[in-house]
Motif scaffolding. Structure first.
Motif, PDB file in Angstrom:
ATOM      1  N   GLU A   1       0.831  -1.207   0.000  1.00 38.78           N
ATOM      2  CA  GLU A   1       0.000   0.000   0.000  1.00 38.78           C
ATOM      3  C   GLU A   1       0.868   1.260   0.000  1.00 38.78           C
ATOM      4  OE1 GLU A   1      -3.670   2.048   2.549  1.00 38.78           O
ATOM      5  OE2 GLU A   1      -2.628   0.284   3.331  1.00 38.78           O
ATOM      6  N   ALA A   2       1.938   1.252   0.797  1.00 40.14           N
ATOM      7  CA  ALA A   2       2.817   2.424   0.872  1.00 40.14           C
ATOM      8  C   ALA A   2       3.486   2.707  -0.466  1.00 40.14           C
ATOM      9  CB  ALA A   2       3.866   2.222   1.961  1.00 40.14           C
ATOM     10  N   LEU A   3       3.765   1.656  -1.226  1.00 41.83           N
ATOM     11  CA  LEU A   3       4.413   1.824  -2.529  1.00 41.83           C
ATOM     12  C   LEU A   3       3.412   2.004  -3.659  1.00 41.83           C
ATOM     13  CD1 LEU A   3       7.190  -0.941  -2.308  1.00 41.83           C
ATOM     14  CD2 LEU A   3       7.568   1.539  -2.311  1.00 41.83           C
ATOM     15  N   ASP A   4       2.114   1.797  -3.366  1.00 35.73           N
ATOM     16  CA  ASP A   4       1.092   1.732  -4.420  1.00 35.73           C
ATOM     17  C   ASP A   4       1.503   0.674  -5.438  1.00 35.73           C
ATOM     18  OD1 ASP A   4      -1.259   2.308  -5.761  1.00 35.73           O
ATOM     19  OD2 ASP A   4      -0.390   3.973  -6.891  1.00 35.73           O
ATOM     20  N   ALA A   5       1.837  -0.508  -4.931  1.00 26.33           N
ATOM     21  CA  ALA A   5       2.381  -1.580  -5.761  1.00 26.33           C
ATOM     22  C   ALA A   5       1.325  -2.169  -6.691  1.00 26.33           C
ATOM     23  CB  ALA A   5       2.943  -2.674  -4.863  1.00 26.33           C
ATOM     24  N   HIS A   6       1.786  -2.636  -7.833  1.00 22.51           N
ATOM     25  CA  HIS A   6       0.892  -3.317  -8.765  1.00 22.51           C
ATOM     26  C   HIS A   6       1.118  -4.824  -8.810  1.00 22.51           C
ATOM     27  CE1 HIS A   6       4.349  -3.465 -11.505  1.00 22.51           C
ATOM     28  NE2 HIS A   6       4.471  -2.145 -11.402  1.00 22.51           N
ATOM     29  N   THR A   7       2.228  -5.314  -8.202  1.00 29.13           N
ATOM     30  CA  THR A   7       2.544  -6.741  -8.262  1.00 29.13           C
ATOM     31  C   THR A   7       3.173  -7.191  -6.943  1.00 29.13           C
ATOM     32  OG1 THR A   7       2.993  -6.544 -10.640  1.00 29.13           O
ATOM     33  CG2 THR A   7       3.805  -8.526  -9.536  1.00 29.13           C
ATOM     34  N   VAL A   8       2.721  -8.341  -6.441  1.00 29.83           N
ATOM     35  CA  VAL A   8       3.337  -8.971  -5.273  1.00 29.83           C
ATOM     36  C   VAL A   8       3.619 -10.425  -5.644  1.00 29.83           C
ATOM     37  CG1 VAL A   8       3.087  -9.627  -2.859  1.00 29.83           C
ATOM     38  CG2 VAL A   8       2.151  -7.442  -3.651  1.00 29.83           C
ATOM     39  N   LEU A   9       4.895 -10.777  -5.687  1.00 30.77           N
ATOM     40  CA  LEU A   9       5.306 -12.104  -6.146  1.00 30.77           C
ATOM     41  C   LEU A   9       5.812 -12.941  -4.970  1.00 30.77           C
ATOM     42  CD1 LEU A   9       7.358 -10.951  -9.263  1.00 30.77           C
ATOM     43  CD2 LEU A   9       5.055 -11.936  -9.272  1.00 30.77           C
ATOM     44  N   PRO A  10       5.267 -14.148  -4.784  1.00 31.60           N
ATOM     45  CA  PRO A  10       5.793 -15.024  -3.732  1.00 31.60           C
ATOM     46  C   PRO A  10       7.133 -15.617  -4.136  1.00 31.60           C
ATOM     47  CG  PRO A  10       4.089 -16.158  -4.966  1.00 31.60           C
ATOM     48  CD  PRO A  10       4.131 -14.750  -5.496  1.00 31.60           C
ATOM     49  N   PHE A  11       7.982 -15.865  -3.146  1.00 33.85           N
ATOM     50  CA  PHE A  11       9.245 -16.542  -3.399  1.00 33.85           C
ATOM     51  C   PHE A  11       9.425 -17.656  -2.370  1.00 33.85           C
ATOM     52  CE2 PHE A  11      13.837 -17.249  -3.000  1.00 33.85           C
ATOM     53  CZ  PHE A  11      14.132 -17.557  -4.314  1.00 33.85           C
ATOM     54  N   PRO A  12       8.966 -18.883  -2.691  1.00 34.23           N
ATOM     55  CA  PRO A  12       9.236 -20.025  -1.808  1.00 34.23           C
ATOM     56  C   PRO A  12      10.738 -20.252  -1.697  1.00 34.23           C
ATOM     57  CG  PRO A  12       7.516 -20.547  -3.419  1.00 34.23           C
ATOM     58  CD  PRO A  12       8.140 -19.247  -3.855  1.00 34.23           C
ATOM     59  N   ILE A  13      11.206 -20.567  -0.506  1.00 38.11           N
ATOM     60  CA  ILE A  13      12.646 -20.726  -0.282  1.00 38.11           C
ATOM     61  C   ILE A  13      13.082 -22.145  -0.665  1.00 38.11           C
ATOM     62  CG2 ILE A  13      14.514 -20.578   1.411  1.00 38.11           C
ATOM     63  CD1 ILE A  13      13.122 -17.911   0.867  1.00 38.11           C
ATOM     64  N   PRO A  14      13.972 -22.293  -1.668  1.00 42.59           N
ATOM     65  CA  PRO A  14      14.453 -23.628  -2.042  1.00 42.59           C
ATOM     66  C   PRO A  14      15.276 -24.251  -0.912  1.00 42.59           C
ATOM     67  CG  PRO A  14      14.930 -21.993  -3.753  1.00 42.59           C
ATOM     68  CD  PRO A  14      14.524 -21.238  -2.535  1.00 42.59           C
ATOM     69  N   HIS A  15      15.325 -25.571  -0.895  1.00 42.69           N
ATOM     70  CA  HIS A  15      16.044 -26.254   0.190  1.00 42.69           C
ATOM     71  C   HIS A  15      17.548 -26.010   0.128  1.00 42.69           C
ATOM     72  CE1 HIS A  15      18.014 -29.605  -1.996  1.00 42.69           C
ATOM     73  NE2 HIS A  15      17.050 -29.389  -2.872  1.00 42.69           N
ATOM     74  N   ASP A  16      18.047 -25.668  -1.059  1.00 41.07           N
ATOM     75  CA  ASP A  16      19.486 -25.430  -1.218  1.00 41.07           C
ATOM     76  C   ASP A  16      19.783 -23.952  -1.456  1.00 41.07           C
ATOM     77  OD1 ASP A  16      18.264 -25.351  -3.687  1.00 41.07           O
ATOM     78  OD2 ASP A  16      19.784 -26.556  -4.722  1.00 41.07           O
ATOM     79  N   PHE A  17      18.957 -23.102  -0.939  1.00 38.68           N
ATOM     80  CA  PHE A  17      19.114 -21.648  -1.073  1.00 38.68           C
ATOM     81  C   PHE A  17      20.474 -21.234  -0.528  1.00 38.68           C
ATOM     82  CE2 PHE A  17      17.750 -17.217   0.145  1.00 38.68           C
ATOM     83  CZ  PHE A  17      17.396 -16.807  -1.128  1.00 38.68           C
ATOM     84  N   THR A  18      21.184 -20.376  -1.278  1.00 38.02           N
ATOM     85  CA  THR A  18      22.567 -20.047  -0.899  1.00 38.02           C
ATOM     86  C   THR A  18      22.699 -18.788  -0.049  1.00 38.02           C
ATOM     87  OG1 THR A  18      22.943 -18.758  -2.925  1.00 38.02           O
ATOM     88  CG2 THR A  18      23.459 -21.121  -2.995  1.00 38.02           C
ATOM     89  N   ASP A  19      21.680 -17.956  -0.033  1.00 38.48           N
ATOM     90  CA  ASP A  19      21.749 -16.699   0.711  1.00 38.48           C
ATOM     91  C   ASP A  19      21.328 -16.989   2.155  1.00 38.48           C
ATOM     92  OD1 ASP A  19      21.670 -14.131   1.684  1.00 38.48           O
ATOM     93  OD2 ASP A  19      20.542 -13.308  -0.003  1.00 38.48           O
ATOM     94  N   GLY A  20      22.329 -17.021   3.054  1.00 38.17           N
ATOM     95  CA  GLY A  20      22.096 -17.568   4.377  1.00 38.17           C
ATOM     96  C   GLY A  20      21.360 -16.687   5.354  1.00 38.17           C
TER      97      GLY A  20
END
Length: 258
Positions: A166-185
């Motif tokens: 709402e604060a950004l007046d966004a037009h898109t919200v995308l989910p990002f499920p976390i992969p089991h081997d995600f590298t960003d700790g």
């Protein structure tokens, strides 16, 4: 080589990452799947400001990027040449001076998130913000079973995704499920690798873990260590160990020019 530029703009208290940011890049390694999602949202922008830039993760390689961060420790780890030492709430940048602004897991650190989000809109024509929704379920098991203190900290810091959108007046919200081997700790990255939470270096790269006192964290990690040694954790989470990814409430919010 272009001479490194660092502008100093003092605003607010010293950043927490001056204390916990040492060695951050060793654990927080950009994951290409999240990187692809962010690049798509930035949509070929030629000039990008990365607010709360940290060590520069997820910045597009084909754009001219200006990194903004209040922490000198983090700016020193950033590989770029355009750096601004500043808080998100008062960007020393001209109106509309960037094609796009990005902010990756940083809004919860801003003393005044709404003011910071307004600043993103002021200085750029498109915004891409990656954040976590405290209202989302399921909850990460390490919080529910070992460190409920994290819940209190995170719910006090993170704005609900609907409020950020709402604060950004966004037009898109995308989910990002976390992969089991995600590298960003970051905190949720190790949901299928429980032994990682026993590593002090891994915990130090998470602002929430690093904020909690050792008197709280260490007993919890000893309980986890014992549960892993006995097999209790594996029995309790047998179904989780079969999953490739889990939606833990991370979202990329996109606003501005399409």
């Amino acid at each position: 080589m272009e001479r490194e530029q660092v502008w100093r703009h003092e605003s607010g208290p010293a950043a927490a990452y001056d204390r916990i940011g040492v060695g951050y890049r060793n654990v927080r390694r950009p994951d290409p799947r999240l990187g692809a999602l962010i690049r798509q949202a930035l949509g070929g922008a030629r000039t990008v400001v990365n607010v709360g830039a940290g060590a520069g993760s997820y910045e597009p390689e084909d754009a001219e990027v200006t990194a903004v961060d209040p922490s000198q420790v983090m700016l020193d780890q950033h590989p770029g040449t355009r750096k601004v030492k500043a808080g998100a709430e008062e960007l020393p940048l001209a109106d509309g001076s960037f094609d796009a602004a990005m902010a990756v897991l940083t809004v919860h650190h801003w003393p005044d998130p709404h003011r910071g989000l307004a600043e993103l809109r002021r200085v750029s024509r498109r915004q891409a913000v990656f954040t976590w929704d405290p209202e989302h379920r399921p909850e990460l098991w390490v919080v529910e079973e070992y460190l409920p203190e994290i819940r209190e900290l995170d719910h006090a810091r993170f704005l609900p995704v609907a409020e950020v959108a709402e604060a950004l007046d966004a037009h898109t919200v995308l989910p990002f499920p976390i992969p089991h081997d995600f590298t960003d700790g970051f905190q949720t990255a190790h949901w299928r690798r429980p032994e990682a939470y026993l590593d002090p270096a891994v915990r130090a790269a998470s602002s929430t873990f690093a904020t909690l006192p050792a008197s709280v964290v260490e007993p919890a990690m000893e309980r986890l260590r014992a549960d892993l040694a006995s097999g209790a954790w594996q029995r309790r989470h047998a179904r989780l160990l079969e999953q490739e990814s889990v939606d833990y409430g991370y979202r990329l919010i996109v606003a501005g020019e399409r």
